[in-house]
Write a protein that holds these residues in place. Structure first.
Motif, PDB file in Angstrom:
ATOM      1  N   UNK A 621       0.833  -1.212   0.000  1.00 43.25           N
ATOM      2  CA  UNK A 621       0.000   0.000   0.000  1.00 43.25           C
ATOM      3  C   UNK A 621       0.869   1.264   0.000  1.00 43.25           C
ATOM      4  N   UNK A 622       1.835   1.287   0.933  1.00 43.60           N
ATOM      5  CA  UNK A 622       2.662   2.487   1.107  1.00 43.60           C
ATOM      6  C   UNK A 622       3.543   2.765  -0.117  1.00 43.60           C
ATOM      7  N   UNK A 623       4.140   1.674  -0.680  1.00 38.31           N
ATOM      8  CA  UNK A 623       5.030   1.872  -1.837  1.00 38.31           C
ATOM      9  C   UNK A 623       4.220   2.286  -3.062  1.00 38.31           C
ATOM     10  N   UNK A 624       3.022   1.694  -3.173  1.00 39.63           N
ATOM     11  CA  UNK A 624       2.168   2.093  -4.299  1.00 39.63           C
ATOM     12  C   UNK A 624       1.823   3.575  -4.211  1.00 39.63           C
ATOM     13  N   UNK A 625       1.646   4.026  -2.965  1.00 37.04           N
ATOM     14  CA  UNK A 625       1.323   5.438  -2.744  1.00 37.04           C
ATOM     15  C   UNK A 625       2.450   6.304  -3.312  1.00 37.04           C
ATOM     16  N   UNK A 626       3.702   5.844  -3.101  1.00 35.49           N
ATOM     17  CA  UNK A 626       4.849   6.599  -3.628  1.00 35.49           C
ATOM     18  C   UNK A 626       4.804   6.692  -5.152  1.00 35.49           C
ATOM     19  N   UNK A 627       4.233   5.623  -5.767  1.00 33.78           N
ATOM     20  CA  UNK A 627       4.186   5.603  -7.242  1.00 33.78           C
ATOM     21  C   UNK A 627       2.860   6.154  -7.773  1.00 33.78           C
ATOM     22  N   UNK A 628       1.991   6.550  -6.882  1.00 34.75           N
ATOM     23  CA  UNK A 628       0.714   7.127  -7.313  1.00 34.75           C
ATOM     24  C   UNK A 628      -0.351   6.092  -7.580  1.00 34.75           C
ATOM     25  N   UNK A 629      -0.227   4.912  -7.002  1.00 35.75           N
ATOM     26  CA  UNK A 629      -1.227   3.875  -7.243  1.00 35.75           C
ATOM     27  C   UNK A 629      -1.977   3.506  -5.975  1.00 35.75           C
ATOM     28  N   UNK A 630      -3.123   2.855  -6.180  1.00 32.88           N
ATOM     29  CA  UNK A 630      -3.942   2.427  -5.034  1.00 32.88           C
ATOM     30  C   UNK A 630      -4.264   0.954  -5.210  1.00 32.88           C
ATOM     31  N   UNK A 631      -4.049   0.206  -4.165  1.00 37.69           N
ATOM     32  CA  UNK A 631      -4.285  -1.227  -4.239  1.00 37.69           C
ATOM     33  C   UNK A 631      -5.760  -1.529  -4.035  1.00 37.69           C
ATOM     34  N   UNK A 632      -6.254  -2.521  -4.781  1.00 37.26           N
ATOM     35  CA  UNK A 632      -7.645  -2.934  -4.620  1.00 37.26           C
ATOM     36  C   UNK A 632      -7.647  -4.456  -4.420  1.00 37.26           C
ATOM     37  N   UNK A 633      -8.595  -4.912  -3.608  1.00 38.09           N
ATOM     38  CA  UNK A 633      -8.639  -6.357  -3.383  1.00 38.09           C
ATOM     39  C   UNK A 633     -10.076  -6.834  -3.429  1.00 38.09           C
ATOM     40  N   UNK A 634     -10.219  -8.017  -4.051  1.00 43.02           N
ATOM     41  CA  UNK A 634     -11.524  -8.694  -4.032  1.00 43.02           C
ATOM     42  C   UNK A 634     -11.227 -10.121  -3.605  1.00 43.02           C
ATOM     43  N   UNK A 635     -12.081 -10.604  -2.705  1.00 39.22           N
ATOM     44  CA  UNK A 635     -11.758 -11.933  -2.201  1.00 39.22           C
ATOM     45  C   UNK A 635     -13.001 -12.638  -1.691  1.00 39.22           C
ATOM     46  N   UNK A 636     -12.951 -13.963  -1.747  1.00 36.76           N
ATOM     47  CA  UNK A 636     -14.043 -14.773  -1.212  1.00 36.76           C
ATOM     48  C   UNK A 636     -13.410 -15.940  -0.480  1.00 36.76           C
ATOM     49  N   UNK A 637     -13.896 -16.173   0.716  1.00 40.10           N
ATOM     50  CA  UNK A 637     -13.320 -17.259   1.521  1.00 40.10           C
ATOM     51  C   UNK A 637     -13.448 -18.586   0.764  1.00 40.10           C
ATOM     52  N   UNK A 638     -12.322 -19.292   0.681  1.00 36.90           N
ATOM     53  CA  UNK A 638     -12.329 -20.609   0.048  1.00 36.90           C
ATOM     54  C   UNK A 638     -12.205 -20.553  -1.466  1.00 36.90           C
ATOM     55  N   UNK A 639     -12.351 -19.374  -2.069  1.00 34.12           N
ATOM     56  CA  UNK A 639     -12.285 -19.277  -3.541  1.00 34.12           C
ATOM     57  C   UNK A 639     -11.039 -18.550  -4.019  1.00 34.12           C
ATOM     58  N   UNK A 640     -10.517 -17.686  -3.214  1.00 41.36           N
ATOM     59  CA  UNK A 640      -9.297 -16.992  -3.598  1.00 41.36           C
ATOM     60  C   UNK A 640      -9.402 -15.479  -3.526  1.00 41.36           C
ATOM     61  N   UNK A 641      -8.294 -14.864  -3.940  1.00 37.96           N
ATOM     62  CA  UNK A 641      -8.231 -13.407  -3.845  1.00 37.96           C
ATOM     63  C   UNK A 641      -7.696 -12.825  -5.150  1.00 37.96           C
ATOM     64  N   UNK A 642      -8.061 -11.586  -5.404  1.00 38.88           N
ATOM     65  CA  UNK A 642      -7.524 -10.893  -6.578  1.00 38.88           C
ATOM     66  C   UNK A 642      -7.081  -9.502  -6.144  1.00 38.88           C
ATOM     67  N   UNK A 643      -5.788  -9.231  -6.307  1.00 40.93           N
ATOM     68  CA  UNK A 643      -5.256  -7.899  -5.989  1.00 40.93           C
ATOM     69  C   UNK A 643      -5.009  -7.176  -7.298  1.00 40.93           C
ATOM     70  N   UNK A 644      -5.342  -5.900  -7.340  1.00 41.11           N
ATOM     71  CA  UNK A 644      -5.077  -5.147  -8.569  1.00 41.11           C
ATOM     72  C   UNK A 644      -4.727  -3.705  -8.241  1.00 41.11           C
ATOM     73  N   UNK A 645      -4.010  -3.092  -9.176  1.00 45.82           N
ATOM     74  CA  UNK A 645      -3.707  -1.666  -9.046  1.00 45.82           C
ATOM     75  C   UNK A 645      -3.319  -1.134 -10.409  1.00 45.82           C
ATOM     76  N   UNK A 646      -3.422   0.147 -10.568  1.00 43.38           N
ATOM     77  CA  UNK A 646      -3.054   0.782 -11.828  1.00 43.38           C
ATOM     78  C   UNK A 646      -1.890   1.733 -11.585  1.00 43.38           C
ATOM     79  N   UNK A 647      -1.016   1.837 -12.596  1.00 42.90           N
ATOM     80  CA  UNK A 647       0.100   2.775 -12.479  1.00 42.90           C
ATOM     81  C   UNK A 647       0.318   3.490 -13.807  1.00 42.90           C
ATOM     82  N   UNK A 648       0.710   4.741 -13.690  1.00 40.73           N
ATOM     83  CA  UNK A 648       1.059   5.512 -14.894  1.00 40.73           C
ATOM     84  C   UNK A 648       2.570   5.470 -15.104  1.00 40.73           C
ATOM     85  N   UNK A 649       2.958   5.241 -16.335  1.00 44.01           N
ATOM     86  CA  UNK A 649       4.390   5.196 -16.653  1.00 44.01           C
ATOM     87  C   UNK A 649       4.708   6.223 -17.725  1.00 44.01           C
TER      88      UNK A 649
END
Lengths: 896, 181
Positions: A621-649
């Motif tokens: 979270x903190x390092x993404x903040x340095x790069x201007x990004x925000x972490x997002x998470x979607x998850x369901x118990x027993x099914x898994x998790x998905x982390x995503x974020x966007x960055x400008x280059x």
């Protein structure tokens, strides 16, 4: 009339008071009304009952009466002296006499005294008319007397009123005037003249010109206007303050007031009366008061605090612009209270109520301090308000002064501090948690290590691969804990930009994990958008940290199934690329209540099987903040998790920054020279690179290594920083400045010192660094080609200067290389060279900023000053860096 | 109308209701000057305006007000001004009423500018008179009624007065019956 009886009756009816007597004055007949009021017997002598009152000289005999027959007779009763009869005598036949008359009554009261009624008189008798008239005269007289009395009373009252008015006029010291508007005739009193320093006598004869002569001309226009307003009915009276010319030449102020008290028949003002009041003193006082008021208001208005003054009823007497900015509102509120304010400006009435309560407490004599919060469109404001009552010497309340300070910033700071304190408490708790976690988590691997070492010692075994592997895993776990803690504590880590082909970066990154996912039996797949196949300017270390933590979690929390890593292009233009990173796993999932917490420090999904202190996602979270990004998470118990974020280059359009691509290839044998006083590291290196196409050389002494380097070339130099005989930094400087220095050799620092970062090592001349302990992962990481980028040469600097003009850049680089060559040609220590060195270093100092970073600019500057001061400059330290810069510039010229 | 009548109106109001009510009546009537001279002639309108205003301010019927004025006139104002003259009108009410026609005729002689009413007394029998009130003015019937009432009180005689006919109802003149009881 011929009938004597009738005749007698006729006489009786017509003359009810008659007396008929013969020539001897013997009474023959008497009228009925006379008989009613007077005893008279017939045949008695007239003189027995009556006497002649008039004429004075008449004698009681017929002859004498006959002589006065044409005169009025007044006969007086000898029985009732109030009874007088007036009438006339008529001489009848035989010298008989007839008296025809009626009572002589002068006042109505006599009627009742004589017990007579109106019908006792004959109708032709005007006696009753006379009585009526007399009564009327009395009534009129009474009326007149009454009216006269009223007039007298009113005159008296007027005199009193006049006297009072005169006294009032005298006591008010006013001048009085009367003016005939139509004729100009004007009358003044003595005081009027006195006000302007004259006597009335001096001013005489007076008329309206007297006034015009002494009035101050510029004020006459105002006076005329006011007068006209009054005549037009626009004001109740004429009232103006104006200046008059005093006899001594001064100007004095008078208040001139007047009213019309008579109008002409055609409605024009005729006579006016009025007063002159000398208000010079008041005016000067007003002037002085105004100045004082302005002075104090000036002070109060500039005090940077809300200030208000209230009367005893809590009404505003004064408000400064800090308290109420809007001037109109500030004027409006004077004389009003907070209830009026709340009503007018739709503020909650509770505000006025609260203020009133505090005011009433202050009014009793106790200063009050309250804190007040106000809601505004821009947010809440906090004010600290003080109320001070001010009393006169009789202890009567004069007014209450209120002043307030806007403490919003302090209050917000307090709130922030409170938040921070809570946070600190939380962190304290978290650190407690960390300590307990650490003690729990660290005990396992440390116990494992102790057990394994004991096992090894007990059995006196050779270093068994499995034991070593277990040791490595345990130690690696400890290492990752410390790395996480160090990374997470280093919030201000600067971004370290470099240009890298992004697909290469991603592929290199996933190589490390591919192996580990496969080893755990997980199906790993990835999708990279072809837009990402370009040169991007970014901080690869930061992005690596972010991705590593996400990948580590996926690895930790996924026991079955698959991992999918995708990088998609969201937006692309010539200069920028927006990428979405997504990592999906089929792991245990995250409880809903944990989804908001997992990015906090020391928070982690409870899992006894897995190792960790709960810092990984906080780092993400903190390092993404340095790069201007925000972490997002979607998850369901027993099914898994998905982390995503966007960055400008930022896309690097020039090929200038493209680094020399020399991939680590195991097809060609590579040579590695490790210089480290601890042999164990060489043993580990050997083990790690066993069966790999590397040729190893080892030295446990820095000085010996210099000799070896004198005669041999290596692809990689692994330099321990802390060695007993010579530090790794000094060894490197000596090697660089030696004739045997090969600028193709990759220089890697090898250190357990976590306080230094890549930038520090690069400034010393190293390409990269490996943190101890040595592992195959960090070794392979260190050998990657992108690490061997320029250390001193910063193309961004010169690029900024000449805006990508490639030819110009080359020309400038060549010039600077020539300058550096001049530097290295100077023989240090030779006499006469000092001045040359100074000149060259001066030029270098002036230009190095275009080719290298701030650290080098600073270093050259410092060394130049030392040279100017004839102090010993650290030549070798400086020269080694300039040499590396020169080789990099030459490399740039050669390859690009 | 003689000022003495207006004075009676003023006196009645002030004596019974106070100066304040009188000021209100004055204001309402529009009569500005209330300093009436007894023998001064005033417009009839003044008297009527005062009576109407008094009726409104005192919340009484106009006839009631006029009766009260008449009674008050005899007992207070008239007696004070013409006390002896009135007594000379007769030793009792009957004599007074009998003299009334000639009395008013004489007033007319003295004040040719005034138009005093005329009276005719019709002696129906010893204790019943018909008093004919013949006036060029309208609206003073009940003032006359009040005068008769006041006279009975002045002579301290018990009578009943009734309006037999009214000019306002189309008759030639008003007639009151005065019966001694």
């Amino acid at each position: 009339m011929t009938n004597s009886k009738n005749y007698n009756q006729f006489i009786k009816d017509l003359f009810p008071f008659h007396i008929y007597f013969d020539n001897n004055l013997e009474i023959i007949e008497v009228g009925k009304s006379l008989l009613k009021i007077h005893d008279v017997e017939k045949h008695k002598s007239f003189t027995e009952y009556f006497s002649f009152e008039r004429p004075f000289s008449v004698k009681p005999n017929v002859k004498s009466v006959s002589e006065f027959i044409n005169q009025l007779f007044i006969i007086k009763s000898k029985i009732n002296d109030k009874l007088l009869l007036r009438g006339q005598m008529i001489l009848m036949d035989q010298n008989f006499l007839l008296f025809i008359g009626s009572p002589w009554i002068n006042e109505i009261e006599t009627l009742s005294d004589l017990e007579l009624n109106l019908n006792d008189f004959s109708l032709h008798d005007s006696t009753t008319d006379l009585l009526h008239l007399l009564k009327t005269k009395d009534i009129v007289s009474e009326d007149l007397e009454r009216v006269t009395q009223v007039v007298k009373d009113q005159n008296q009252e007027l005199l009193i009123q006049k006297s009072i008015l005169d006294d009032i006029v005298d006591s008010t010291n006013m001048g009085v005037w009367q003016w005939n508007v139509q004729t100009g005739e004007t009358i003044f009193n003595e005081r009027w003249a006195e006000i302007i320093g004259c006597s009335l006598e001096e001013l005489s004869p007076t008329n309206i010109d007297t006034w015009l002569r002494y009035a101050y001309e510029p004020d006459l226009e105002l006076s005329s206007a006011k007068l006209e307003m009054y005549f037009q009915g626009e004001s109740e009276n004429y009232d103006v303050e104006l200046r008059m010319k005093h006899k001594n030449g001064d100007l004095i102020w008078v208040r001139d007031r007047g009213k019309v008290y008579s109008w002409t028949e055609d409605g024009k003002p005729e006579w006016m009366y009025g007063t002159h009041e000398d208000i010079s003193y008041r005016k000067s006082q007003e002037d002085s008061l105004l100045k004082q008021k302005l002075f104090y208001e000036g002070i109060l208005n500039t005090i940077p605090s809300d200030i208000a003054v209230f009367d005893e009823n809590h009404r505003y007497l004064f408000v400064n612009p800090i308290a109420i900015k809007d001037e109109k509102v500030r004027e409006w509120i004077i004389g009003k209270d907070d209830f009026d304010y709340c009503k007018e400006f739709s503020k909650p009435v509770s505000l006025a109520k609260n203020r009133r309560e505090v005011f009433l407490r202050a009014k009793k004599g106790t200063p009050q301090i309250i804190e007040e919060s106000l809601d505004y469109e821009n947010g809440k404001e906090y004010h600290l308000r003080h109320l001070f009552p001010v009393f006169d010497k009789n202890q009567r309340l004069k007014f209450v002064i209120g002043y307030g300070l806007n403490i919003t910033s302090i209050k917000q700071a307090q709130i922030e501090a409170e938040k921070a304190r809570n946070e600190a408490e939380k962190q304290k708790d978290s650190k407690q948690l960390l300590l307990s976690t650490l003690s729990h988590e660290l005990r396992n691997p440390i116990n494992s290590i102790i057990s394994l070492i004991s096992l090894y010692q007990d059995e006196n075994n050779d270093l068994d691969f499995d034991i070593l592997n277990s040791l490595k895993v345990s130690a690696g776990n400890i290492d990752s804990i410390f790395k996480d803690i160090l990374i997470s504590e280093n919030d201000q880590q600067p971004t370290d930009l470099s240009t890298i082909n992004f697909i290469h970066f991603l592929k290199n990154f996933i190589d490390t994990y591919k192996y580990q996912f496969n080893k755990k039996g997980l199906n790993f797949d990835y999708e990279f958008d072809e837009d990402a196949d370009c040169q991007l300017l970014f901080d690869s270390k930061l992005l690596t940290q972010i991705l590593s933590n996400l990948f580590s979690n996926a690895l930790k929390y996924t026991d079955f199934g698959s991992i999918l890593f995708s990088v998609k292009s969201i937006e692309k233009n010539d200069n920028n690329l927006k990428l979405e990173f997504s990592l999906k796993d089929t792991g245990i999932g995250i409880p809903k209540e944990m989804l908001t917490k997992i990015f906090d420090r020391y928070e982690r999904v409870p899992n006894d099987k897995q190792f960790g202190v709960g810092l990984g996602l906080n780092i993400v979270k903190e390092k993404l903040k340095l790069l201007g990004g925000v972490i997002d998470v979607k998850s369901k118990i027993g099914e898994g998790s998905a982390f995503s974020f966007c960055l400008d280059f930022e896309i690097d359009q020039t090929n200038l920054l493209k680094t020399t691509s020399v991939f680590v290839s195991e097809e060609i044998e590579q040579s590695i020279f490790l210089i480290d006083d601890e042999v164990i590291n060489f043993l580990i290196l050997e083990k790690l690179l066993l069966n790999r196409n590397f040729k190893l050389k080892y030295s446990d002494s820095g000085l010996k290594a210099l000799d070896i380097l004198h005669s041999s070339n290596f692809d990689y130099l692994l330099l321990d920083i802390k060695m007993p005989d010579i530090s790794g930094f000094e060894l490197l400087h000596r090697y660089i400045l030696s004739d045997s220095f090969n600028n193709r050799t990759k220089l890697i620092a090898f250190s357990a010192d976590s306080t230094k970062n890549l930038e520090d090592y690069r400034f010393e001349g190293f390409h990269f660094f490996i943190e101890k302990p040595l592992s195959i992962e960090n070794l392979l990481e260190a050998l990657k080609v992108e690490n061997f980028d320029y250390r001193f040469f910063d193309l961004n600097q010169i690029k900024k200067l000449v805006k990508n003009d490639k030819d110009l850049i080359f020309s400038l680089v060549e010039d600077f290389v020539n300058l550096l060559n001049q530097f290295f040609k100077i023989k240090i220590g030779n006499e006469g060279q000092h001045q040359l060195l100074e000149q060259v270093l001066h030029k270098i100092k002036g230009n190095i900023g275009y080719f290298s970073g701030a650290k080098m600019v600073k270093l050259v500057g410092e060394q130049y000053i030392l040279l100017l001061n004839s102090e010993n400059l650290n030549y070798f330290y400086l020269a080694s860096k300039l040499l590396l810069l020169k080789t990099e510039l030459e490399d740039f010229l050669k390859h690009d | 109308m003689y000022g003495i009548v207006n004075k009676a109106v003023k006196g009645l109001v002030i004596d019974n209701f106070g100066q304040e009510k009188w000021n209100q009546i004055l204001l309402k009537s529009g009569v500005q000057d209330d300093m009436f001279l007894n023998n001064q002639s005033y417009p009839d309108k003044t008297t009527f305006d005062l009576a109407i205003a008094a009726s409104e301010v005192l919340d009484l019927g106009l006839n009631e007000v006029l009766i009260a004025f008449g009674e008050y006139w005899v007992l207070e104002t008239g007696q004070k001004a013409y006390g002896e003259l009135m007594k000379a009108g007769g030793q009792n009410l009957k004599e007074f009423l009998e003299n009334l026609p000639s009395f008013h005729s004489r007033v007319m002689l003295m004040y040719p500018n005034l138009t005093p009413p005329e009276f005719r007394i019709e002696k129906k029998h010893q204790s019943l008179f018909h008093v004919h009130y013949i006036s060029t003015r309208d609206g003073l019937t009940y003032f006359m009624y009040g005068l008769l009432l006041g006279l009975s009180k002045m002579y301290n005689e018990s009578i009943s007065i009734e309006v037999l006919q009214l000019k306002s109802e189309g008759f030639k003149n008003d007639i009151f019956t005065v019966e001694w009881i």
